[in-house]
Enzyme design. Structure first.
Site, PDB file in Angstrom:
ATOM      1  N   TYR A  62       0.852  -1.185   0.000  1.00  0.00           N
ATOM      2  CA  TYR A  62       0.000   0.000   0.000  1.00  0.00           C
ATOM      3  C   TYR A  62       0.892   1.241   0.000  1.00  0.00           C
ATOM      4  O   TYR A  62       1.524   1.580   0.999  1.00  0.00           O
ATOM      5  CB  TYR A  62      -0.916   0.028   1.227  1.00  0.00           C
ATOM      6  CG  TYR A  62      -1.980  -1.050   1.272  1.00  0.00           C
ATOM      7  CD1 TYR A  62      -2.239  -1.865   0.178  1.00  0.00           C
ATOM      8  CD2 TYR A  62      -2.737  -1.248   2.419  1.00  0.00           C
ATOM      9  CE1 TYR A  62      -3.213  -2.853   0.230  1.00  0.00           C
ATOM     10  CE2 TYR A  62      -3.725  -2.221   2.479  1.00  0.00           C
ATOM     11  CZ  TYR A  62      -3.959  -3.021   1.382  1.00  0.00           C
ATOM     12  OH  TYR A  62      -4.932  -3.991   1.444  1.00  0.00           O
ATOM     13  N   HIS A 122      -0.876 -11.788   1.569  1.00  0.00           N
ATOM     14  CA  HIS A 122      -1.782 -10.812   0.947  1.00  0.00           C
ATOM     15  C   HIS A 122      -2.704 -11.440  -0.098  1.00  0.00           C
ATOM     16  O   HIS A 122      -3.852 -11.036  -0.244  1.00  0.00           O
ATOM     17  CB  HIS A 122      -0.972  -9.668   0.322  1.00  0.00           C
ATOM     18  CG  HIS A 122      -1.758  -8.414   0.143  1.00  0.00           C
ATOM     19  ND1 HIS A 122      -1.177  -7.166   0.130  1.00  0.00           N
ATOM     20  CD2 HIS A 122      -3.080  -8.190  -0.036  1.00  0.00           C
ATOM     21  CE1 HIS A 122      -2.112  -6.239  -0.042  1.00  0.00           C
ATOM     22  NE2 HIS A 122      -3.279  -6.841  -0.166  1.00  0.00           N
TER      23      HIS A 122
END
Length: 199
Positions: A62, A122
């Site tokens: 991110y 993830h």
């Protein structure tokens, strides 16, 4: 006051709704510092804590680490007890399961923490890292005290059923597994608005 949700078999308990922090620092997709900036993120963090939301979910990809830096800084300055979740990016060619420890070390450095509450894979890329190898690395991480609980993110139900170890197998001695699924209040058609236990 929300009913608390326990993360696996760990002592960590959170509100049933977490705060996704992808936009906190991501310029490419979320236009951070163009459409909004640090003051907005601080306001969102304070509003979340005021609403008794205490789980903040970030990831190393991110904003390529920027989100983790922001989340860590906000957590350290907050007077509330917040729970931090971050994720290991299963990028092709990264180095398989042996790269997970290095990935966590980078995340902890950016967060400014010695331990993360929830550490996750993830997404599923079983050619890059098998679930057995990933869970072995995650077990080592928990036993070393670098994470309280581990899990997966963005796994479909079929992938969980196919790849998660059965309860009676030797692999079931690994730490509890959690699966973070997509939830967006603006898109109420989503049926996966929770963290589902896979163990």
């Amino acid at each position: 006051m929300y009913s608390r949700v326990r993360l696996g078999q760990s002592p960590v308990e959170v509100a049933p709704l977490g705060v996704g922090c992808w936009a906190w620092g991501d310029k490419r997709y979320c236009r951070y510092e163009e459409a909004y900036g640090p003051r907005d993120v601080i306001g969102a963090s304070e509003a979340s804590v005021a609403a008794e939301l205490d789980l903040f979910d970030t990831a190393e990809v991110y904003g390529w680490g920027k989100s983790e830096k922001i989340v860590g800084a906000l957590a350290r300055r907050s007077k509330a007890n917040v729970v931090i979740a971050t994720k290991y990016a299963t990028l092709s060619g990264r180095g398989g399961a042996r790269a997970i420890h290095k990935g966590l070390a980078g995340s902890l450095k950016r967060l400014g923490l010695q331990r993360v509450d929830l550490y996750q894979l993830h997404w599923a890329d079983f050619e890059e890292v098998s679930i057995d190898d990933a869970m072995s690395a995650f077990a080592e991480i928990v036993h070393a005290g670098e994470a309280s609980v581990v899990g997966v993110s963005n796994f479909r139900a079929a992938e969980i059923g196919k790849h998660m170890p059965p309860r009676q197998s030797a692999a079931s001695r690994s730490p509890p597994i959690r699966c973070t699924t997509h939830c967006c209040i603006a898109r109420r058609r989503s049926t996966a608005c929770s963290m589902l236990a896979a163990s």
